[in-house]
Scaffold this motif. Structure first.
Motif, PDB file in Angstrom:
ATOM      1  N   VAL A 298      46.954  13.316  53.408  1.00  0.00           N
ATOM      2  CA  VAL A 298      47.756  13.659  52.423  1.00  0.00           C
ATOM      3  C   VAL A 298      48.446  12.559  51.692  1.00  0.00           C
ATOM      4  CG1 VAL A 298      49.566  15.054  51.576  1.00  0.00           C
ATOM      5  CG2 VAL A 298      48.171  15.990  52.871  1.00  0.00           C
ATOM      6  N   ASP A 299      49.251  11.595  52.540  1.00  0.00           N
ATOM      7  CA  ASP A 299      49.796  10.463  51.823  1.00  0.00           C
ATOM      8  C   ASP A 299      48.869   9.348  51.090  1.00  0.00           C
ATOM      9  OD1 ASP A 299      52.252  11.204  53.176  1.00  0.00           O
ATOM     10  OD2 ASP A 299      51.961   9.869  54.961  1.00  0.00           O
ATOM     11  N   GLN A 300      47.595   9.209  51.839  1.00  0.00           N
ATOM     12  CA  GLN A 300      46.570   8.462  51.028  1.00  0.00           C
ATOM     13  C   GLN A 300      46.361   9.003  49.866  1.00  0.00           C
ATOM     14  OE1 GLN A 300      43.660   8.226  54.038  1.00  0.00           O
ATOM     15  NE2 GLN A 300      44.347   6.178  54.708  1.00  0.00           N
ATOM     16  N   THR A 301      46.024  10.414  49.711  1.00  0.00           N
ATOM     17  CA  THR A 301      45.545  11.050  48.488  1.00  0.00           C
ATOM     18  C   THR A 301      46.444  11.016  47.439  1.00  0.00           C
ATOM     19  OG1 THR A 301      43.946  12.446  49.629  1.00  0.00           O
ATOM     20  CG2 THR A 301      44.774  13.212  47.565  1.00  0.00           C
ATOM     21  N   ILE A 302      47.774  11.518  47.874  1.00  0.00           N
ATOM     22  CA  ILE A 302      48.915  11.229  46.814  1.00  0.00           C
ATOM     23  C   ILE A 302      49.164   9.805  46.175  1.00  0.00           C
ATOM     24  CG2 ILE A 302      51.270  11.274  46.559  1.00  0.00           C
ATOM     25  CD1 ILE A 302      51.280  13.725  48.411  1.00  0.00           C
ATOM     26  N   ALA A 303      49.123   8.889  47.093  1.00  0.00           N
ATOM     27  CA  ALA A 303      49.131   7.375  46.680  1.00  0.00           C
ATOM     28  C   ALA A 303      47.972   7.007  45.630  1.00  0.00           C
ATOM     29  CB  ALA A 303      49.227   6.593  47.884  1.00  0.00           C
ATOM     30  N   GLU A 304      46.910   7.546  46.043  1.00  0.00           N
ATOM     31  CA  GLU A 304      45.809   7.189  45.153  1.00  0.00           C
ATOM     32  C   GLU A 304      45.834   7.768  43.857  1.00  0.00           C
ATOM     33  OE1 GLU A 304      40.989   7.932  45.211  1.00  0.00           O
ATOM     34  OE2 GLU A 304      41.895   7.514  47.055  1.00  0.00           O
ATOM     35  N   VAL A 305      46.092   9.198  43.725  1.00  0.00           N
ATOM     36  CA  VAL A 305      46.341   9.939  42.477  1.00  0.00           C
ATOM     37  C   VAL A 305      47.291   9.021  41.623  1.00  0.00           C
ATOM     38  CG1 VAL A 305      46.947  11.930  41.458  1.00  0.00           C
ATOM     39  CG2 VAL A 305      45.331  12.016  43.384  1.00  0.00           C
ATOM     40  N   ALA A 306      48.504   9.138  42.559  1.00  0.00           N
ATOM     41  CA  ALA A 306      49.755   8.364  41.693  1.00  0.00           C
ATOM     42  C   ALA A 306      49.382   6.786  41.180  1.00  0.00           C
ATOM     43  CB  ALA A 306      50.962   8.320  42.569  1.00  0.00           C
ATOM     44  N   ARG A 307      48.386   6.322  42.093  1.00  0.00           N
ATOM     45  CA  ARG A 307      47.984   4.803  41.424  1.00  0.00           C
ATOM     46  C   ARG A 307      47.255   4.835  40.111  1.00  0.00           C
ATOM     47  NH1 ARG A 307      47.044   2.932  45.974  1.00  0.00           N
ATOM     48  NH2 ARG A 307      45.094   4.107  46.159  1.00  0.00           N
ATOM     49  N   ASP A 308      46.261   5.865  40.261  1.00  0.00           N
ATOM     50  CA  ASP A 308      45.299   6.200  39.192  1.00  0.00           C
ATOM     51  C   ASP A 308      45.896   6.601  37.803  1.00  0.00           C
ATOM     52  OD1 ASP A 308      43.267   4.932  40.581  1.00  0.00           O
ATOM     53  OD2 ASP A 308      42.517   7.127  41.199  1.00  0.00           O
ATOM     54  N   HIS A 309      47.013   7.725  37.951  1.00  0.00           N
ATOM     55  CA  HIS A 309      47.400   8.446  36.947  1.00  0.00           C
ATOM     56  C   HIS A 309      48.747   8.126  36.457  1.00  0.00           C
ATOM     57  CE1 HIS A 309      43.587  10.614  36.665  1.00  0.00           C
ATOM     58  NE2 HIS A 309      43.469  10.506  37.988  1.00  0.00           N
ATOM     59  N   LEU A 310      49.558   7.877  37.545  1.00  0.00           N
ATOM     60  CA  LEU A 310      51.289   7.800  37.057  1.00  0.00           C
ATOM     61  C   LEU A 310      51.773   6.503  37.334  1.00  0.00           C
ATOM     62  CD1 LEU A 310      52.163  11.522  38.799  1.00  0.00           C
ATOM     63  CD2 LEU A 310      51.712  10.901  36.232  1.00  0.00           C
ATOM     64  N   ASP A 311      51.014   5.479  37.217  1.00  0.00           N
ATOM     65  CA  ASP A 311      51.618   3.993  37.444  1.00  0.00           C
ATOM     66  C   ASP A 311      52.378   3.827  38.693  1.00  0.00           C
ATOM     67  OD1 ASP A 311      50.869   3.154  34.739  1.00  0.00           O
ATOM     68  OD2 ASP A 311      52.596   4.098  33.966  1.00  0.00           O
ATOM     69  N   ASP A 312      51.435   4.404  39.649  1.00  0.00           N
ATOM     70  CA  ASP A 312      51.919   4.011  41.084  1.00  0.00           C
ATOM     71  C   ASP A 312      53.059   4.942  41.540  1.00  0.00           C
ATOM     72  OD1 ASP A 312      50.558   3.117  43.335  1.00  0.00           O
ATOM     73  OD2 ASP A 312      51.410   1.239  43.415  1.00  0.00           O
TER      74      ASP A 312
END
Length: 657
Positions: A298-312
């Protein structure tokens, strides 16, 4: 095998889907595989649906495909409707990207320019029919995996998916031996199943894939170790099932998500000491901590989605999930808006669905595509927990290129550029660098940054040239020529495209691109001469006939244009149909022309040339106000924009001339 450090055995696939070559370690889905196989062969169209993460792709690749006998079936490779090729898109004739992607996956050895000029119906007409040993035709089995990609993302893609479905149903109606399996997420399945065109298909089947029941999950855990020298103790496998189901007292009723099973089994396998060959309950307790494994996921997924879509901004994404999808320590559904969901863009929601964090929820209003919730109850606790260690982006260059391609499909040019540039920094492979540079050229072209596109295309061409990839160099030079044409650099565009033809002399698409460039530059005779030579080699070349018809139409040679339009057969491409409508209007068939335009207007809302032809039809009909409005819309259209020479014509129509 004497030790784990001396082997490369990987019995579990982790988060990725099973591939065809993984069929030997695909367990727990034998019944489903046989049922889907039987439905596919028995129905003209079969819809395999299920939630994200249920394993539809794995079932198709590793379960169903191995059951098919190639001697008794004409089996196409598993197809996709999203382009992953790095062949420069701007070197291709105008096309439906979903159709082109599907045909590229069904026929990977075919030249891209040829595939881009085909409809689904024409593709199957060109494919030689096969017969069995008794002389009877064999079934053609075609599959479309992850078909939800047709309906998700940028609204500019809507005309393309409508036209795609029109082609699909047309192909099915013409070929009774064609069988199409569509694998699609539950929340998008209705777009296929409710389509009125489906009623014209002779037979149809439906199979819904759910999570793994405990006995099947046990097979998925223990089966991949068969014959490897490694094994599970029965009690150890049951302990893992209990942990995954979250409730050992009612485990028989607890279905298990395949994606979570693979995450935990992979962590267990990677953590075992080298000398362990028989996995016991103690090993499961010590190394397969379900909570920690899923927390890390979950941590990895949230970080990846945030990095791709919400400026990290990982903190913002985790807080949004907690505030909206968790209430009183339980998961709660959230209504999806048209473009935003609870203040977050819907592309973030789509990414969380793709990563198995969110899932569409059925049964709230009868429309399961409008509500989303956390995909598993255990995620409530995991979302509430603080993030663990800082997650480092370990994606490979190839993975980053894949996410960049996805961003481009969504129209997110900034994210596409960022991920592609990161991919460049993470590879030493000059061949991969060439593919990334080619992709960056497409991003720049579609963003209207034509000079930058040329720089990327030429850099990619230089890299491919080192590897002797002559065809790739030719296509990149053709793409560079199209970008120069967009800048009004006609002479240099012609030079680039002629250089491309020297490298790929038998590529019809590049020769037709030269004809377009001649025409855009005002050299109509050269354009027609180039097309005549293409048609001398292939009298039925659809893109050459279409191009010549359009040029003849603008030269007021309407009767000749209509002859070429007539040779095209059934015209389904909206932009070609719009040009045909203008030809009819020019001949005086105003009512028929208006009917044609009405039929395509819904799918050409931002297509510059098609809107201009609609304006010209209204001008012929004497509706100067309507013509001016349509011409103005054509000049502001972006998908695609009007070329310069047609822009001048649109200005005259908009001014009432």
């Amino acid at each position: 095998m004497t030790g784990r450090d001396q082997r490369t055995l990987e019995p579990y696939v982790g988060l990725r889907a099973f591939r065809r070559q993984d069929s030997g370690k695909f367990f727990g889905r034998a019944r489903e595989a046989h049922e889907v196989c039987d439905l596919w062969r028995s129905n003209q169209i079969t819809v395999l649906s299920g939630p994200s993460g249920a394993g539809k792709t794995s079932l198709l690749n590793a379960g169903v495909m191995p059951l098919l006998d190639p001697s008794q079936n004409d089996i196409l490779p598993v197809g996709r409707v999203s382009v992953t090729s790095t062949s420069p898109r701007e070197a291709l004739p105008e096309h439906n990207p979903h159709v082109y992607a599907l045909l590229s996956s069904w026929s990977p050895g075919e030249r891209p320019s040829r595939l881009a000029s085909l409809t689904l119906e024409r593709f199957f007409l060109r494919r030689p029919p096969r017969q069995d040993r008794y002389g009877d035709p064999v079934l053609r089995l075609a599959s479309i995996d992850q078909a939800e990609e047709l309906f998700l993302g940028n609204h500019r893609r809507t005309p393309y998916h409508e036209w795609f479905l029109d082609q699909l149903f047309a192909a099915l109606s013409k070929d009774p031996d064609l069988r199409v399996l569509i694998s699609i997420r539950n929340d998008q399945a209705g777009a296929i199943l409710r389509d009125e065109r489906l009623h014209d298909v002779m037979t149809k089947g439906r199979f819904t894939l759910g999570a793994l029941e405990p006995p099947a999950a046990t097979q998925a855990i223990t089966g991949p170790l068969t014959g490897t020298g490694y094994s599970f103790d029965d009690a150890a496998a049951q302990r893992l099932i209990d942990d995954l189901s979250g409730d050992g007292t009612a485990r028989e009723s607890k279905a298990i998500e395949p994606v979570q099973l693979q995450v935990v089994c992979t962590v267990l396998w990677d953590s075992l000491p080298p000398d362990v060959t028989h996995i016991t309950t103690d090993h499961v307790i010590r190394y397969a901590n379900v909570r920690k494994s899923l927390e890390k996921f979950v941590d990895q997924t949230i970080a990846e989605v945030a990095r791709d879509h919400l400026d990290d901004d990982t903190t913002r994404l985790r807080a949004w999930l907690l505030d909206n999808f968790v209430a009183d320590s339980a998961k709660t559904p959230v209504y999806r808006g048209e473009t935003m969901t609870a203040g977050i863009p819907n592309d973030v929601v789509a990414a969380l669905v793709d990563h198995h964090i969110l899932t569409p929820r059925p049964g709230v209003t009868g429309d399961d595509s409008q509500w989303y919730e956390l995909s598993h109850e255990s995620l409530v606790r995991l979302i509430r927990a603080e993030a663990g260690d800082v997650v480092v982006d370990k994606r490979t260059a190839q993975q980053l290129l894949h996410t960049a391609q996805h961003a481009l499909r969504e129209g997110d040019f900034a994210r596409a550029r960022r991920d592609a540039r990161d991919a460049l920094d993470r590879t030493d492979s000059s061949r991969l660098k060439a593919e990334i540079e080619s992709f960056l050229g497409d991003v720049a072209f579609q963003d209207g940054r034509y000079a930058t596109a040329i720089d990327h295309y030429r850099e990619a061409a230089a890299l491919f040239d080192v590897h002797g990839r002559t065809e790739s160099v030719g296509r990149l030079l053709a793409a560079s020529g199209r970008a120069r044409r967009a800048l009004g650099q006609t002479r240099r565009a012609i030079q680039d495209i002629k250089s491309a033809i020297q490298r790929v002399p038998d590529d019809q698409g590049i020769r037709i691109e030269l004809a377009w460039t001649y025409w855009y530059g005002g050299h109509e005779d050269n354009a027609l001469g180039t097309l005549d030579r293409v048609l001398d080699d292939d009298a039925n070349s659809w893109p050459a006939l279409r191009t010549r018809a359009e040029i003849l139409l603008h030269l007021d040679r309407t009767d000749e244009a209509l002859i070429d339009f007539g040779r095209l057969g059934s015209i389904r491409e909206p932009w070609v149909r719009a040009a045909y409508a203008y030809a009819l209007a020019s001949r005086g068939d105003i009512d028929e022309a208006r009917n044609e335009i009405t039929a395509v207007r819904a799918t050409t809302a931002e297509h510059g040339p098609a809107l201009l032809y609609a304006a010209l039809v209204e001008q012929k009909a004497g509706n100067l106000t309507g013509a001016a409005d349509l011409a103005a819309a054509a000049m502001s259209a972006k998908a695609p924009p009007l070329p310069a020479h047609l822009h001048r014509l649109a200005e005259r129509v908009a001014d009432g001339q």
